[in-house]
Design a protein around this motif. Structure first.
Motif, PDB file in Angstrom:
ATOM      1  N   LEU A  49       9.494-103.982 -39.435  1.00 13.49           N
ATOM      2  CA  LEU A  49       8.733-105.255 -40.124  1.00 13.49           C
ATOM      3  C   LEU A  49       7.407-105.630 -39.355  1.00 13.49           C
ATOM      4  O   LEU A  49       6.353-105.882 -39.604  1.00 13.49           O
ATOM      5  N   SER A  50       7.848-106.043 -37.917  1.00 13.45           N
ATOM      6  CA  SER A  50       6.912-106.752 -37.068  1.00 13.45           C
ATOM      7  C   SER A  50       5.735-105.811 -36.702  1.00 13.45           C
ATOM      8  O   SER A  50       4.765-106.163 -36.677  1.00 13.45           O
ATOM      9  N   TYR A  51       6.296-104.405 -36.226  1.00 18.04           N
ATOM     10  CA  TYR A  51       5.260-103.381 -36.124  1.00 18.04           C
ATOM     11  C   TYR A  51       3.993-103.337 -37.185  1.00 18.04           C
ATOM     12  O   TYR A  51       3.150-103.068 -36.796  1.00 18.04           O
ATOM     13  N   TYR A  52       4.556-103.166 -38.306  1.00 17.26           N
ATOM     14  CA  TYR A  52       3.626-102.792 -39.505  1.00 17.26           C
ATOM     15  C   TYR A  52       3.107-104.074 -40.123  1.00 17.26           C
ATOM     16  O   TYR A  52       2.406-104.226 -41.156  1.00 17.26           O
ATOM     17  N   LYS A  53       3.479-105.359 -39.498  1.00 12.08           N
ATOM     18  CA  LYS A  53       2.875-106.645 -40.189  1.00 12.08           C
ATOM     19  C   LYS A  53       3.376-106.699 -41.582  1.00 12.08           C
ATOM     20  O   LYS A  53       2.484-107.178 -42.274  1.00 12.08           O
ATOM     21  N   ILE A  54       4.617-106.444 -41.954  1.00 11.45           N
ATOM     22  CA  ILE A  54       5.028-106.377 -43.317  1.00 11.45           C
ATOM     23  C   ILE A  54       5.652-107.860 -43.761  1.00 11.45           C
ATOM     24  O   ILE A  54       6.356-108.433 -43.138  1.00 11.45           O
ATOM     25  N   LYS A  55       4.700-108.327 -44.699  1.00 15.40           N
ATOM     26  CA  LYS A  55       5.631-109.562 -45.064  1.00 15.40           C
ATOM     27  C   LYS A  55       6.267-109.499 -46.554  1.00 15.40           C
ATOM     28  O   LYS A  55       5.694-108.866 -47.460  1.00 15.40           O
ATOM     29  N   ASN A  56       7.215-110.446 -46.759  1.00 10.45           N
ATOM     30  CA  ASN A  56       7.949-110.221 -48.000  1.00 10.45           C
ATOM     31  C   ASN A  56       8.072-108.672 -48.454  1.00 10.45           C
ATOM     32  O   ASN A  56       7.816-108.380 -49.749  1.00 10.45           O
ATOM     33  N   PRO A  57       8.789-108.160 -47.777  1.00 12.51           N
ATOM     34  CA  PRO A  57       9.227-106.725 -48.065  1.00 12.51           C
ATOM     35  C   PRO A  57      10.116-106.578 -49.209  1.00 12.51           C
ATOM     36  O   PRO A  57      10.921-107.687 -49.412  1.00 12.51           O
ATOM     37  N   ILE A  58      10.304-105.538 -49.876  1.00 13.02           N
ATOM     38  CA  ILE A  58      11.149-105.316 -51.002  1.00 13.02           C
ATOM     39  C   ILE A  58      12.029-104.231 -50.448  1.00 13.02           C
ATOM     40  O   ILE A  58      11.588-103.172 -50.200  1.00 13.02           O
TER      41      ILE A  58
ATOM     42  N   PRO B 243      17.111-114.868 -44.174  1.00 11.53           N
ATOM     43  CA  PRO B 243      16.783-115.180 -45.623  1.00 11.53           C
ATOM     44  C   PRO B 243      15.622-115.532 -46.055  1.00 11.53           C
ATOM     45  O   PRO B 243      15.206-115.495 -47.437  1.00 11.53           O
ATOM     46  N   GLU B 244      14.390-115.881 -45.208  1.00 11.41           N
ATOM     47  CA  GLU B 244      13.112-116.116 -45.521  1.00 11.41           C
ATOM     48  C   GLU B 244      12.341-115.061 -45.554  1.00 11.41           C
ATOM     49  O   GLU B 244      10.998-115.051 -45.998  1.00 11.41           O
ATOM     50  N   VAL B 245      12.776-113.768 -45.151  1.00 11.59           N
ATOM     51  CA  VAL B 245      11.968-112.629 -44.857  1.00 11.59           C
ATOM     52  C   VAL B 245      11.627-111.697 -46.041  1.00 11.59           C
ATOM     53  O   VAL B 245      10.470-111.486 -46.448  1.00 11.59           O
ATOM     54  N   ALA B 246      12.656-111.241 -46.727  1.00 11.31           N
ATOM     55  CA  ALA B 246      12.511-110.384 -47.893  1.00 11.31           C
ATOM     56  C   ALA B 246      12.126-111.126 -49.185  1.00 11.31           C
ATOM     57  O   ALA B 246      12.494-112.169 -49.536  1.00 11.31           O
ATOM     58  N   LYS B 247      11.524-110.289 -50.218  1.00 15.38           N
ATOM     59  CA  LYS B 247      11.143-110.911 -51.194  1.00 15.38           C
ATOM     60  C   LYS B 247      12.202-110.435 -52.518  1.00 15.38           C
ATOM     61  O   LYS B 247      12.285-111.001 -53.307  1.00 15.38           O
ATOM     62  N   ALA B 248      12.712-109.235 -52.467  1.00 20.06           N
ATOM     63  CA  ALA B 248      13.954-108.783 -53.319  1.00 20.06           C
ATOM     64  C   ALA B 248      14.426-107.555 -52.859  1.00 20.06           C
ATOM     65  O   ALA B 248      14.027-106.936 -51.749  1.00 20.06           O
ATOM     66  N   MET B 249      15.402-107.267 -53.509  1.00 21.85           N
ATOM     67  CA  MET B 249      16.072-105.873 -53.013  1.00 21.85           C
ATOM     68  C   MET B 249      16.736-105.116 -54.144  1.00 21.85           C
ATOM     69  O   MET B 249      17.140-105.744 -55.267  1.00 21.85           O
ATOM     70  N   ILE B 250      16.673-103.825 -54.003  1.00 21.63           N
ATOM     71  CA  ILE B 250      17.340-102.833 -55.180  1.00 21.63           C
ATOM     72  C   ILE B 250      18.360-101.989 -54.311  1.00 21.63           C
ATOM     73  O   ILE B 250      17.884-101.634 -53.218  1.00 21.63           O
ATOM     74  N   LEU B 251      19.702-102.023 -54.777  1.00 23.81           N
ATOM     75  CA  LEU B 251      20.666-101.420 -53.967  1.00 23.81           C
ATOM     76  C   LEU B 251      21.179-100.473 -54.838  1.00 23.81           C
ATOM     77  O   LEU B 251      21.535-100.704 -56.176  1.00 23.81           O
ATOM     78  N   MET B 252      21.299 -99.325 -54.413  1.00 27.39           N
ATOM     79  CA  MET B 252      21.609 -98.203 -55.196  1.00 27.39           C
ATOM     80  C   MET B 252      23.218 -97.665 -54.881  1.00 27.39           C
ATOM     81  O   MET B 252      23.355 -96.963 -53.651  1.00 27.39           O
ATOM     82  N   ASP B 253      24.180 -97.929 -55.634  1.00 23.19           N
ATOM     83  CA  ASP B 253      25.642 -97.448 -55.281  1.00 23.19           C
ATOM     84  C   ASP B 253      26.211 -97.738 -53.809  1.00 23.19           C
ATOM     85  O   ASP B 253      26.664 -96.727 -53.255  1.00 23.19           O
ATOM     86  N   GLY B 254      26.014 -98.911 -53.248  1.00 20.99           N
ATOM     87  CA  GLY B 254      26.492 -99.238 -52.293  1.00 20.99           C
ATOM     88  C   GLY B 254      26.538-100.659 -52.041  1.00 20.99           C
ATOM     89  O   GLY B 254      26.077-101.674 -52.863  1.00 20.99           O
ATOM     90  N   GLY B 255      27.201-101.257 -50.797  1.00 24.20           N
ATOM     91  CA  GLY B 255      27.209-102.600 -50.415  1.00 24.20           C
ATOM     92  C   GLY B 255      28.247-103.721 -51.049  1.00 24.20           C
ATOM     93  O   GLY B 255      28.580-104.663 -50.684  1.00 24.20           O
ATOM     94  N   GLY B 256      29.354-103.007 -51.747  1.00 24.81           N
ATOM     95  CA  GLY B 256      30.384-103.589 -52.347  1.00 24.81           C
ATOM     96  C   GLY B 256      31.444-103.681 -51.148  1.00 24.81           C
ATOM     97  O   GLY B 256      31.635-102.883 -50.280  1.00 24.81           O
ATOM     98  N   LEU B 257      32.313-104.700 -51.371  1.00 18.47           N
ATOM     99  CA  LEU B 257      33.438-104.850 -50.355  1.00 18.47           C
ATOM    100  C   LEU B 257      34.586-103.991 -50.968  1.00 18.47           C
ATOM    101  O   LEU B 257      34.844-103.811 -52.036  1.00 18.47           O
ATOM    102  N   LEU B 258      35.343-103.293 -50.162  1.00 23.46           N
ATOM    103  CA  LEU B 258      36.309-102.198 -50.486  1.00 23.46           C
ATOM    104  C   LEU B 258      37.656-102.649 -49.951  1.00 23.46           C
ATOM    105  O   LEU B 258      37.981-103.020 -48.876  1.00 23.46           O
ATOM    106  N   SER B 259      38.816-102.212 -50.814  1.00 18.22           N
ATOM    107  CA  SER B 259      40.072-102.471 -50.279  1.00 18.22           C
ATOM    108  C   SER B 259      40.347-101.245 -49.295  1.00 18.22           C
ATOM    109  O   SER B 259      39.677-100.223 -49.375  1.00 18.22           O
ATOM    110  N   LEU B 260      41.513-101.274 -48.727  1.00 21.03           N
ATOM    111  CA  LEU B 260      42.182-100.425 -47.710  1.00 21.03           C
ATOM    112  C   LEU B 260      42.413 -99.037 -48.380  1.00 21.03           C
ATOM    113  O   LEU B 260      41.725 -98.190 -47.697  1.00 21.03           O
ATOM    114  N   SER B 261      42.912 -98.959 -49.258  1.00 18.23           N
ATOM    115  CA  SER B 261      42.979 -97.792 -50.096  1.00 18.23           C
ATOM    116  C   SER B 261      41.959 -97.105 -50.438  1.00 18.23           C
ATOM    117  O   SER B 261      41.711 -95.949 -50.554  1.00 18.23           O
TER     118      SER B 261
END
Length: 325
Positions: A95-104, A123-141
């Motif tokens: 993000l710094s190298y490409y001088k990207i502000k408020n990325p999605i 928390p102040e960097v990104a503008k929004a997120m799109i999450l595809m089939d990941g990121g949830g907390l999972l039980s051990l099983s």
């Protein structure tokens, strides 16, 4: 994304390597005038994982970046130094190298975990997120079930294939890939590297092992117990570290897409329904949609429902114009 704007000249696409956090990272860039979307691929993916969707977004006018996580593709593959904290530092450098502000952020699977942790840390960097089939907390099983699915994917690593067609035939016969398409074939062609003896997958097995070790796991069930006996404090610490995510701290608009179909076994969905619903409940400014496909399908299938959800979400954001290439 059903009716893209006037087609962008995709020949302007370029790749280059930059140095961040002490490693060379390979970056693919689709120039555009709208907000920059940064793609984060899955655990054993590479920058080409996101190529079909990146090109669709680019035709809508967005500038899109996709990059090989360290250890993948044409990025450096250090012997150690993996885990979410290093991926977060790499992303900050990009993000710094490409001088990207408020990325999605646009992420799939493992990439969702990086995106989530990044926006919590900064928390102040990104503008929004799109999450595809990941990121949830999972039980051990559930983690064990997921590891069984991933283990199928691991089998292609560190093997030399005499021809590209032999490798593609192996992938085509895998139950992980629901429908063969030119997009899937192109991706798996691009993940091969030429050697003097044939072709190998872009990511060495040790990289996968290092990533899983940073989460308290391993490619091999026996190694999990060996690591636990050898250094129980470290393993337990890593498991705890990856067991909690402060979803409530995420204030940016977030779209979560869930694949409802199983992959190889009953109840082996990588973003279970209860985890999906928990994310929607805990992330204040979030919305979600369930799509009838599996983990690979949500990335590679032609899905009108997915495309419409993403386009509608992006239209709801006030995106900046005039971003340079």
């Amino acid at each position: 994304m059903n009716r893209p704007a006037k087609k962008t000249n995709l020949k302007k696409y370029k790749e280059e390597s930059i140095t961040t956090n002490g490693v060379h990272i390979r970056v693919g860039i689709w120039p555009g005038k709208k907000q920059t979307i940064v793609c984060l691929h899955g655990l054993s993916g590479n920058l080409y994982s996101m190529k079909p969707l990146a090109e669709r977004l680019n035709r809508l006018g967005f500038r899109v970046l996709s990059y090989d996580l360290r250890g993948r593709g044409k990025s450096d593959k250090p012997e150690s130094g993996y885990g979410f904290q290093n991926h977060i530092k790499d992303l900050s450098g990009i993000l710094s190298y490409y001088k990207i502000k408020n990325p999605i952020f646009f992420a799939h699977s493992f990439g969702c975990m990086i995106a989530l942790r990044y926006v919590i840390t900064y928390p102040e960097v990104a503008k929004a997120m799109i999450l595809m089939d990941g990121g949830g907390l999972l039980s051990l099983s559930k983690r064990i079930q997921v590891l069984k699915v991933l283990k199928q994917s691991f089998e292609r690593l560190d093997i030399t294939y005499p021809t590209i067609s032999e490798y593609l035939q192996l992938i085509q016969n895998s139950p992980l890939v629901p429908r063969w398409s030119k997009e899937i074939e192109e991706y798996f062609r691009l993940e091969l590297h030429k050697t003097k003896d044939g072709y190998v997958c872009h990511m060495p097995g040790f990289v996968m092992e290092e990533e899983l070790k940073e989460m308290g796991g391993s490619m091999y069930f026996t190694n999990i117990f060996k690591n636990l006996i050898k250094d129980p404090k470290r393993v337990i610490s890593k498991i705890k570290e990856n067991k909690f995510i402060e979803f409530e701290r995420i204030q940016i608009p977030t779209l979560i897409l869930r694949a409802t179909e199983m992959n190889l076994f009953p109840k082996d969905d990588l973003l279970p329904k209860d985890s999906f619903e928990s994310m929607l409940e805990r992330i204040p400014n979030s919305q979600g949609i369930e799509i009838k496909t599996n983990h690979y399908g949500i990335l590679f299938d032609k899905l009108k429902e997915r495309d419409l959800a993403i386009e509608t979400f992006l239209k709801g954001l006030k995106v900046k114009q005039g971003v340079s290439s």
